[in-house]
Write a protein that holds these residues in place. Structure first.
Motif, PDB file in Angstrom:
ATOM      1  N   GLU A   1     -11.023  33.750  67.692  1.00 32.45           N
ATOM      2  CA  GLU A   1     -11.567  34.528  66.579  1.00 32.45           C
ATOM      3  C   GLU A   1     -11.011  33.977  65.284  1.00 32.45           C
ATOM      4  OE1 GLU A   1     -11.143  38.732  66.948  1.00 32.45           O
ATOM      5  OE2 GLU A   1     -12.183  39.150  65.070  1.00 32.45           O
TER       6      GLU A   1
ATOM      7  N   LEU B   1      -9.923  41.096  60.022  1.00 32.89           N
ATOM      8  CA  LEU B   1      -9.460  40.775  61.366  1.00 32.89           C
ATOM      9  C   LEU B   1      -8.304  41.673  61.781  1.00 32.89           C
ATOM     10  CD1 LEU B   1      -9.363  37.269  62.869  1.00 32.89           C
ATOM     11  CD2 LEU B   1      -7.577  38.873  63.439  1.00 32.89           C
TER      12      LEU B   1
ATOM     13  N   HIS C   1     -12.446  40.261  68.997  1.00 30.66           N
ATOM     14  CA  HIS C   1     -12.263  39.648  70.309  1.00 30.66           C
ATOM     15  C   HIS C   1     -11.262  40.467  71.117  1.00 30.66           C
ATOM     16  CE1 HIS C   1     -11.232  36.702  73.394  1.00 30.66           C
ATOM     17  NE2 HIS C   1     -12.331  36.049  73.046  1.00 30.66           N
TER      18      HIS C   1
ATOM     19  N   SER D   1      -7.752  39.291  70.580  1.00 32.27           N
ATOM     20  CA  SER D   1      -7.179  39.654  69.288  1.00 32.27           C
ATOM     21  C   SER D   1      -6.766  41.118  69.294  1.00 32.27           C
ATOM     22  CB  SER D   1      -8.178  39.443  68.145  1.00 32.27           C
ATOM     23  OG  SER D   1      -8.884  38.257  68.328  1.00 32.27           O
TER      24      SER D   1
ATOM     25  N   VAL E   1     -16.459  34.906  66.305  1.00 29.80           N
ATOM     26  CA  VAL E   1     -15.796  35.360  67.524  1.00 29.80           C
ATOM     27  C   VAL E   1     -16.351  34.569  68.698  1.00 29.80           C
ATOM     28  CG1 VAL E   1     -15.182  37.371  68.907  1.00 29.80           C
ATOM     29  CG2 VAL E   1     -15.755  37.663  66.501  1.00 29.80           C
TER      30      VAL E   1
ATOM     31  N   VAL F   1     -19.049  40.631  72.628  1.00 30.13           N
ATOM     32  CA  VAL F   1     -18.555  41.211  71.368  1.00 30.13           C
ATOM     33  C   VAL F   1     -19.283  42.493  71.025  1.00 30.13           C
ATOM     34  CG1 VAL F   1     -17.722  40.484  69.123  1.00 30.13           C
ATOM     35  CG2 VAL F   1     -18.938  38.842  70.580  1.00 30.13           C
TER      36      VAL F   1
END
Lengths: 288, 332
Positions: free
Chosen positions: B240, B247, B253, B256, B320, B325
Motif C-alpha cells: 500500500e 493511510l 490493505h 497495513s 493498494v 480491498v
C-alpha cells in the motif's frame, strides 16, 4: 544534557594521549629501551666495542670472560664482546630488511584482494595455501639454495615467503572493516575505490599487521641467524649472531661463552620487539 | 503535482545463499533470498516518502539499491529520466553527489580515525564543492547547520554521542549539496529524546534546502510525523502506498491495518482492538505463491492463493495491492 550543551574544551578533562597511556606499561617501556639501545649499537658499534672485532690475537685464544674481555675471546683470540656488538648492525638490518618489503607487498595485496574479492581472491587463497603448508624455514632454505647463499639472497627469500603472512592478515582485517558502514558510506559519497581502500580501510585495518610486524622482526632475526648458523646467510668472517654461535659450536664444552653471548643478544632483541608489539596493540587501537 | 525526481520500476533483487552440504547431497540448488520483489514507486520533488515494514521486509535493501550499494537484478531506477544502472551512468560519480544516504548505525558509519573536520572537508574536496581556500569556512558553516559546536571539527567520532554522530553524518551528506536524501533508520539507534532533535533538524533542513527525503523506518509514529506519503512494504513488495494522513487514519490493505493496529496507542481508554495476525512472517527464502500475505490474512480467499494482486489506485485512498480491498473496507 550532552546533546544540547555545547562541547566546550574546558568542560571535558583533558584526555591523556595514547602515548602517555602506553608509557605507563612497563613492558612497552622495557621493549622501547632494549630496541633503542640495540639501534644505537647497530648504528655506531665503534663507539661501544672495546676492541676491533676482527683483530686476531693468537696469544689469547679462547680466554674465559675476564675484566679485559667481558665475553671472553674466540678461537682466533678476537674479543667476543666486540664481535657481538658489531653483529648488531647486521642483525638489526635483518630485522628491518627481511620484513619491510614483505610488509609493504602484503599490505597492498591483502587490501586489494580483500576489497575486490572475486577471482583474484581465489587465486590468492590457493597461493596462501601452497605457501603455508611448508615450514617457513624449509621454504626459505629452498629459495636460498636456488639463489645461492648471502645476505641479499636471504632477504629476497624471506620476502618471497613472508609477504603471504602479512597479506593474509590484511585481507581478513579489510573484510572485517568493510562490514562497517563507513566503507559503504565512502561508496555513497562517490569516492574512488583507491580512496576507500587506502584512506579509509587501510588505516583502520593495519593495526594487527603492525603488531605482527614487530613479532616478525624478532622472527626475522631468529631466521637470519639460523641461516647464518647453517652457512646460508651472512658469511664469516662477518660478525653475525648465527655465525658466532656456529663458530662457538665446536668449543661448546670448553668455551661456552662463545655461543652463549650471541644467543643472549638474540633473545634480548627478540624480547624487545615482542614487548613493543604488545604495547603498540594498545597504542594503535582506535577508541570508542 | 510536482515534478518526479526518481522513479523506481519493478525492482527485484535476490541474494544467493551458498549451497549447504545438505543441498549438495540432495542435489538441490542453493537457496535464494527474495529481498525485493517488484517494488515500484516514484519520489516527487520536495516530499518525504516514508517506507515502513517489519524487519527483513526489504526496506534497507531498497535504500541500498537507490544509492547503488546493491545492483538489482530486475527493474530499473531512473533519476531525472536517466537509468542509474546504465553502463555509462555507473561511472558517473555526480549521481552519488546528488543522492546521499545516512546510515542506521552512527557508531560504524563514520571513519573512527578521521576527525569531523577531515570527514567534511574530504567530501568537499573530492567533489570540488568549494575552492581550497573556502573549505574551512564551509566546514564551519556545515557544523553550524547541524548545530554542532565549532570545536567539533578537531574531534574524532568516539568523542561524540550517538545523536551528535548522526548529525555529523547529516552534515557529511549535506556537504555535497544533494537533492535526495535516503535516511535508513536514521534515528532508530538513538534515545527517544535525541530522536526528536535529529528528526526535527532533518525536517528543518529539508525545508531550508528543498530536499527530497526517503525515510526508511520501522517506527510508525515517527514516520507519520515525518512523511507526506507512506509506502508499506511486505516481503519485498509494496502492498500500500498513499498520502500519510489517509493511510494512517484509514489503512486499506489488511496488512497495513494489522501493522498499524499493532502500534501501541497513547489513549489510556483504548483497551486495544489490535488485529492479531495468524502465524509468522514467512521466510523471504520461501515466499508464498499468489498474494504473499494470504497465509496470514483473515480475508484470504481462493484467488489470493493463485494470483498476485497488483497495486491499483482506489478512490479516496492511495494505491493498494489486494484482491478484496472493496469488501474489506465497506464492512469495516
Amino acid at each position: 544534557m550532552t546533546e544540547t550543551s555545547p562541547l566546550s574544551a574546558a568542560a571535558a578533562p583533558p584526555q591523556k594521549s595514547r602515548l602517555q597511556i602506553a608509557l605507563r606499561k612497563p613492558g612497552f617501556v622495557i621493549g622501547m629501551v632494549i630496541i633503542g639501545l640495540s639501534t644505537l649499537l647497530a648504528v655506531a658499534p665503534g663507539l661501544f666495542a672495546p676492541y676491533d672485532p676482527n683483530f686476531i690475537d693468537y696469544t689469547a685464544v679462547r680466554q674465559p670472560p675476564s675484566w679485559a674481555h667481558p665475553f671472553g675471546t674466540d678461537m682466533l683470540g678476537r674479543d667476543s664482546l666486540s664481535r657481538v656488538i658489531s653483529a648488531y648492525s647486521v642483525n638489526m638490518q635483518m630485522a628491518v630488511l627481511a620484513t619491510v618489503f614483505a610488509l609493504v607487498i602484503g599490505v597492498v595485496v591483502g587490501a586489494l584482494v580483500g576489497y575486490y574479492r572475486g577471482l583474484a581472491d581465489m587465486i590468492f587463497g590457493r597461493i596462501v595455501d601452497a605457501i603455508i603448508t611448508f615450514p617457513f624455514l624449509v621454504l626459505v632454505i629452498a629459495v636460498v639454495a636456488v639463489l645461492g647463499p648471502g645476505l641479499v639472497n636471504m632477504y629476497i627469500a624471506i620476502t618471497l615467503v613472508g609477504w603471504v603472512y602479512y597479506a593474509r592478515l590484511m585481507r581478513a582485517e579489510v573484510i572485517a572493516q568493510m562490514g562497517n558502514d563507513y566503507a559503504a558510506s565512502g561508496v555513497v559519497m562517490g569516492y574512488s575505490d583507491r580512496r576507500i581502500i587506502f584512506r579509509h580501510l587501510l588505516p583502520n585495518a593495519i593495526t594487527p599487521v603492525v603488531v605482527y610486524w614487530m613479532t616478525d622482526m624478532a622472527l626475522a632475526i631468529l631466521l637470519g641467524s639460523s641461516l647464518g648458523y647453517l652457512g646460508l646467510g651472512a658469511q664469516p668472517p662477518q660478525a653475525e649472531w648465527g655465525v658466532l654461535i656456529a663458530e662457538g659450536r665446536n668449543f661448546i664444552t670448553t668455551a661456552w661463552w662463545l655461543s652463549l653471548m650471541p644467543g643472549i643478544a638474540i633473545v634480548l632483541t627478540g624480547l624487545g620487539f615482542s614487548l613493543i608489539g604488545d604495547g603498540l596493540a594498545d597504542l594503535l587501537r582506535p577508541r570508542g | 503535482m510536482s515534478e518526479t525526481v526518481m522513479e523506481i520500476r519493478d525492482l527485484g533483487l535476490e541474494f544467493q545463499l551458498g549451497r549447504t552440504l545438505a543441498d549438495v547431497i540432495q542435489r538441490r540448488p542453493g537457496r535464494v533470498v527474495n529481498a525485493l520483489n517488484g517494488v515500484s514507486l516514484a519520489l516527487k520533488k520536495g516530499e518525504t516518502l516514508g517506507v515502513v515494514g517489519e524487519s527483513g521486509c526489504g526496506k534497507s535493501t531498497l535504500a541500498r539499491c537507490i544509492v547503488r550499494l546493491y545492483t538489482p537484478q530486475r527493474g530499473r531506477i531512473t533519476y531525472h529520466g536517466q537509468d542509474i544502472f546504465a553502463e555509462d551512468a555507473r561511472a558517473d560519480r555526480s549521481y552519488n553527489r546528488r543522492v546521499q544516504m545516512m546510515f542506521q548505525d552512527p557508531y560504524s558509519s563514520l571513519n573512527p580515525r578521521m576527525t569531523t573536520g577531515q570527514i567534511l572537508s574530504e567530501a568537499l574536496r573530492v567533489h570540488q564543492m568549494r575552492p581550497e581556500s573556502e573549505i574551512d569556512a564551509r566546514v564551519a558553516e556545515l557544523l553550524e547547520l547541524v548545530r554542532l559546536p565549532q570545536d567539533a571539527a578537531g574531534k574524532l567520532p568516539h568523542e561524540f554521542s550517538g545523536g551528535q554522530r548522526q548529525r555529523i553524518a547529516i552534515a557529511r551528506a549535506l556537504a555535497v549539496e544533494p537533492e535526495v536524501l535516503i535516511a535508513d533508520e536514521l534515528v532508530s539507534a538513538l534515545d527517544v529524546s535525541v530522536q526528536a532533535q535529529v528528526v526535527n533538524l532533518l525536517l528543518e533542513l529539508q525545508e531550508r534546502l528543498n530536499l527530497t527525503i526517503l525515510f526508511v523506518a520501522h517506527d510508525l509514529r515517527l514516520v507519520r510525523h515525518v512523511s507526506n506519503r507512506v509506502a508499506v512494504i511486505y516481503l519485498g513488495r509494496i502492498v500500500e502506498i498513499g498520502d500519510s494522513e489517509t493511510l494512517f487514519a484509514r489503512p486499506a490493505h489488511p496488512y497495513s491495518q494489522a501493522l498499524l493496529s499493532a502500534a501501541p496507542s497513547l489513549d489510556p481508554d483504548d483497551k486495544g482492538s489490535a488485529i492479531r495476525l495468524q502465524g509468522e512472517l514467512p521466510s523471504p527464502m520461501d515466499v508464498p505463491p499468489g498474494c504473499p500475505f494470504h497465509v496470514r490474512c483473515p480475508h484470504a480467499s481462493e484467488i489470493c492463493k493463485q494470483q498476485e494482486p497488483r497495486l491499483t489506485a482506489h478512490e479516496g485512498r492511495g494505491e493498494v495491492a489486494c484482491h478484496h480491498v472493496k469488501e474489506i473496507n465497506t464492512h469495516a
